[in-house]
Design a protein around this motif. Structure first.
Motif, PDB file in Angstrom:
ATOM      1  N   ARG A 112     -83.085   1.553  53.672  1.00 20.70           N
ATOM      2  CA  ARG A 112     -83.313   0.638  52.560  1.00 20.70           C
ATOM      3  C   ARG A 112     -84.050   1.342  51.427  1.00 20.70           C
ATOM      4  NH1 ARG A 112     -86.604  -3.994  53.933  1.00 20.70           N
ATOM      5  NH2 ARG A 112     -85.681  -5.055  52.164  1.00 20.70           N
ATOM      6  N   SER A 113     -84.995   2.213  51.795  1.00 15.85           N
ATOM      7  CA  SER A 113     -85.727   2.952  50.764  1.00 15.85           C
ATOM      8  C   SER A 113     -84.807   3.919  50.030  1.00 15.85           C
ATOM      9  CB  SER A 113     -86.893   3.712  51.402  1.00 15.85           C
ATOM     10  OG  SER A 113     -87.804   2.818  52.008  1.00 15.85           O
TER      11      SER A 113
ATOM     12  N   TYR B  36     -90.876  -7.995  48.993  1.00 17.93           N
ATOM     13  CA  TYR B  36     -91.952  -7.359  49.739  1.00 17.93           C
ATOM     14  C   TYR B  36     -91.462  -6.110  50.471  1.00 17.93           C
ATOM     15  CZ  TYR B  36     -94.079 -11.952  48.982  1.00 17.93           C
ATOM     16  OH  TYR B  36     -94.566 -13.108  48.404  1.00 17.93           O
ATOM     17  N   ASN B  37     -92.285  -5.067  50.407  1.00 14.08           N
ATOM     18  CA  ASN B  37     -92.042  -3.820  51.146  1.00 14.08           C
ATOM     19  C   ASN B  37     -90.711  -3.161  50.806  1.00 14.08           C
ATOM     20  OD1 ASN B  37     -94.508  -4.196  52.647  1.00 14.08           O
ATOM     21  ND2 ASN B  37     -93.431  -5.688  53.916  1.00 14.08           N
ATOM     22  N   THR B  38     -90.279  -3.312  49.558  1.00 14.22           N
ATOM     23  CA  THR B  38     -89.047  -2.660  49.119  1.00 14.22           C
ATOM     24  C   THR B  38     -89.379  -1.590  48.078  1.00 14.22           C
ATOM     25  OG1 THR B  38     -88.640  -4.220  47.311  1.00 14.22           O
ATOM     26  CG2 THR B  38     -87.731  -4.794  49.478  1.00 14.22           C
ATOM     27  N   PRO B  39     -88.569  -0.536  48.000  1.00 10.57           N
ATOM     28  CA  PRO B  39     -88.865   0.524  47.026  1.00 10.57           C
ATOM     29  C   PRO B  39     -88.575   0.119  45.586  1.00 10.57           C
ATOM     30  CG  PRO B  39     -86.806   0.980  48.155  1.00 10.57           C
ATOM     31  CD  PRO B  39     -87.412  -0.213  48.845  1.00 10.57           C
TER      32      PRO B  39
ATOM     33  N   LEU C 277     -78.719  -0.319  54.587  1.00 11.51           N
ATOM     34  CA  LEU C 277     -78.839   0.053  53.177  1.00 11.51           C
ATOM     35  C   LEU C 277     -79.275  -1.150  52.358  1.00 11.51           C
ATOM     36  CD1 LEU C 277     -75.647   2.280  52.687  1.00 11.51           C
ATOM     37  CD2 LEU C 277     -77.999   3.031  53.060  1.00 11.51           C
ATOM     38  N   ILE C 278     -78.582  -2.258  52.555  1.00 15.73           N
ATOM     39  CA  ILE C 278     -78.901  -3.513  51.873  1.00 15.73           C
ATOM     40  C   ILE C 278     -79.100  -4.557  52.962  1.00 15.73           C
ATOM     41  CG2 ILE C 278     -78.109  -5.271  50.242  1.00 15.73           C
ATOM     42  CD1 ILE C 278     -76.202  -3.135  49.093  1.00 15.73           C
TER      43      ILE C 278
ATOM     44  N   ASN D 109     -82.667  14.992  49.051  1.00 18.03           N
ATOM     45  CA  ASN D 109     -83.008  15.582  50.337  1.00 18.03           C
ATOM     46  C   ASN D 109     -84.002  14.646  51.007  1.00 18.03           C
ATOM     47  OD1 ASN D 109     -81.410  17.785  49.772  1.00 18.03           O
ATOM     48  ND2 ASN D 109     -83.109  19.017  48.986  1.00 18.03           N
ATOM     49  N   LEU D 110     -83.546  13.949  52.013  1.00 16.75           N
ATOM     50  CA  LEU D 110     -84.354  12.928  52.668  1.00 16.75           C
ATOM     51  C   LEU D 110     -85.665  13.542  53.174  1.00 16.75           C
ATOM     52  CD1 LEU D 110     -83.965   9.896  53.428  1.00 16.75           C
ATOM     53  CD2 LEU D 110     -83.192  10.685  55.670  1.00 16.75           C
TER      54      LEU D 110
END
Length: 549
Positions: free
Chosen positions: A150-151, A526-529, A139-140, A118-119
């Motif tokens: 992306r998250s 960087y800044n990726t989940p 998404l990618i 659930n976003l």
């Protein structure tokens, strides 16, 4: 003629039901795109950012090759806005109440449900929820967009997607439903779905081979045995972009170089930007400065270094902020880098021309008790750097060179600087991986290097102390020392404790307390989940099993 009119009336009636939505709580945007009308209720995939009005059916992907250069974007083509779909679930709720919900996404690989989420309610702005009938997100992507898409993809990968998308051809399917959270959680019917053939290419076997340790490393080379296949399996994961944007892995065991691997264009002499790993170097210099009596102790307060009444939002509480509270991220400033709306968030600091003033202008938070509550506070480490810079002879740049880098034999490094031309202790201290290893080994040695006490042993002990418990909702299990993180890995049922430096992108310097190990991982995710979780997986499933006895 009658049959033609009857058919026309049916078409008009159906169109009205799809697009007019007389039971709406809010007016959605009109649907004018022929492509959207032809694909209502679908999730479609694209390789690039093409505006909807220019999008053609031939731009929609039916297959995707998971290679580093390839991007994958998702577009939801809806018959109505999210808020209006939610209104069906709870007709008595207001728009504001409906906005507390969002989309539910369900990911399937080869017909098997892998992940459902659930976003978070904040992932879309209210105007998007209320009016938009098309939602477009990456998404990618190798472009580094700051996007919930992306998250979301990263969480899917970390929660089963990585294991499901093995080498070969797969069918990826995404289903989308609305959900509401007020008064209770409730999920609606399917509003969009779509699939794509997802190919994970096989890697070239030579890309998984161990890299030989070349002469000239500056380290004695270890001849200890380790599980080479495990490291080759890890290399294959990196080469296959399963572990993303990793640039190096270095393992020191018993003070000798055991493993040295470079990836994605990196090499031995590359200078890496490990972001907040640089904070811990400020801690080391602080320990040296206290030993040299340029700083009295960690119990000194800000009022001993600054006239705080000259800054905004003065309070007696601010007077009593200690160096120790800044070293342990437990000061009382109204600041939290993990909250985007926090006044002291680091992103509010960078555009200013005086970062120390930004920090000291902040209000204090009366609900905080000094030394008790952990909140990540980058600007506080900038203040530590400024205090060092004006307390040590020659300034922080010269002092750190003379007292830390030269004794360790580190000559090839690069500071970043604040707008006031002070070494930036917030992060970004660039070095070679082998030199980060020297820093880690210094702590492993209790502060000794080549027989010289570079760092006081007592400072190493204090740094490797669990001063605060980390909040589980932010970083999970663990503790915090003097700008060191602390956690325990479990491998084959055994626990292995480590103190480590950590930076955005998945950069780490691990120093193990009960094993003769120092491990360096550099990365640019960087800044990726997935940046930090993938490093944990590398350590837990590959590196530690390979080198532990």
């Amino acid at each position: 003629m009658k049959r033609y009119l009857l058919t026309l009336l049916i078409i008009i009636d159906t169109t009205c039901k799809i697009f007019a939505q007389p039971g709406n709580i809010i007016q959605q945007e009109p649907i004018t795109s022929a492509l959207q009308k032809a694909n209502i209720g679908k999730v479609v995939f694209e390789a690039d950012t093409i505006p909807l009005e220019g999008l053609k059916a031939t731009d929609l992907l039916t297959n995707y090759q998971a290679r580093p250069a390839n991007n994958l974007y998702m577009r939801l083509l809806l018959a109505n806005s999210l808020t209006n779909y939610q209104h069906i679930l709870q007709p008595s709720a207001s728009v504001e109440q409906l906005n507390q919900g969002n989309f539910q996404f369900t990911f399937y690989v080869d017909g098997r449900q892998v992940y459902q989420e659930n976003l978070h309610k904040g992932a879309n702005l209210p105007i998007v929820k209320n009016t938009k009938t098309t939602i477009f997100v990456p998404l990618i992507s190798n472009r580094g967009e700051d996007s919930w898409g992306r998250s979301l993809w990263g969480r899917f990968i970390n929660h089963g997607g990585d294991d499901a998308l093995t080498t070969g051809i797969h069918q990826l399917k995404i289903e989308v439903r609305p959900y509401i959270a007020v008064p209770d959680l409730k999920v609606g019917e399917l509003i969009a779905q779509g699939g794509i053939s997802f190919t994970v290419p096989a890697i070239d076997p030579k890309d998984a081979q161990l890299q030989s340790i070349k002469p000239g490393s500056g380290w004695p080379v270890s001849n200890e045995a380790f599980d080479k296949k495990k490291i080759m399996d890890m290399n294959a994961m990196i080469a296959g972009n399963r572990f993303k944007q990793i640039t190096s892995v270095v393992v020191i065991k018993n003070g000798k170089l055991l493993i040295e691997e470079y990836f994605n264009g990196s090499a031995r002499d590359s200078l890496h930007n490990p972001r907040s790993v640089g904070k811990t170097f400020a801690s080391a210099v602080m320990g040296i400065a206290i030993h040299d009596s340029y700083i009295k102790s960690v119990d000194q307060t800000l009022k001993e270094f600054y006239n705080l009444k000259k800054f905004n939002n003065y309070s007696a509480q601010k007077d009593n902020v200690t160096l120790k509270s800044l070293l342990t991220m437990s000061s009382v400033f109204d600041a939290d880098d993990d909250k985007s709306d926090s006044p002291g968030n680091e992103n509010n600091m960078y555009p200013t021309d005086d970062w120390v003033k930004f920090a000291l202008d902040l209000k204090t938070d009366s609900s905080k008790v000094a030394g008790k509550q952990w909140n990540y506070f980058t600007a506080g480490v900038v203040v530590l750097g400024d205090i060092l810079n004006k307390s040590v002879p020659g300034g922080l740049d010269k002092y750190s060179a003379d007292k830390l880098f030269k004794p360790l034999g580190i000559t090839n490094y690069r500071w970043q600087y604040t707008p006031k031309n002070v070494p930036n202790t917030a992060g970004g201290l660039q070095m070679r991986s082998l030199d980060y290893a020297r820093f880690g080994q210094l702590y492993k040695n209790g502060g000794l290097w080549n027989g010289k006490q570079v760092l006081p042993q007592s400072w190493v002990k204090d740094s490797f102390t669990q001063h605060l418990t980390l909040p589980k909702d932010v970083v999970g299990e663990g503790f915090y020392g003097y700008l060191f993180w602390n956690k325990t890995y479990t491998v084959n049922g055994k626990a292995y404790e480590t103190y480590y430096c950590s930076g955005n992108g998945g950069n780490k310097i691990f120093v193990f307390t009960d094993q003769p190990l120092v491990v360096i991982i550099t990365a640019e995710a960087y800044n990726t989940p997935y940046a930090h979780p993938q490093v944990d997986k590398m350590m837990r499933d590959y590196i530690l099993p390979a080198v532990l006895k």
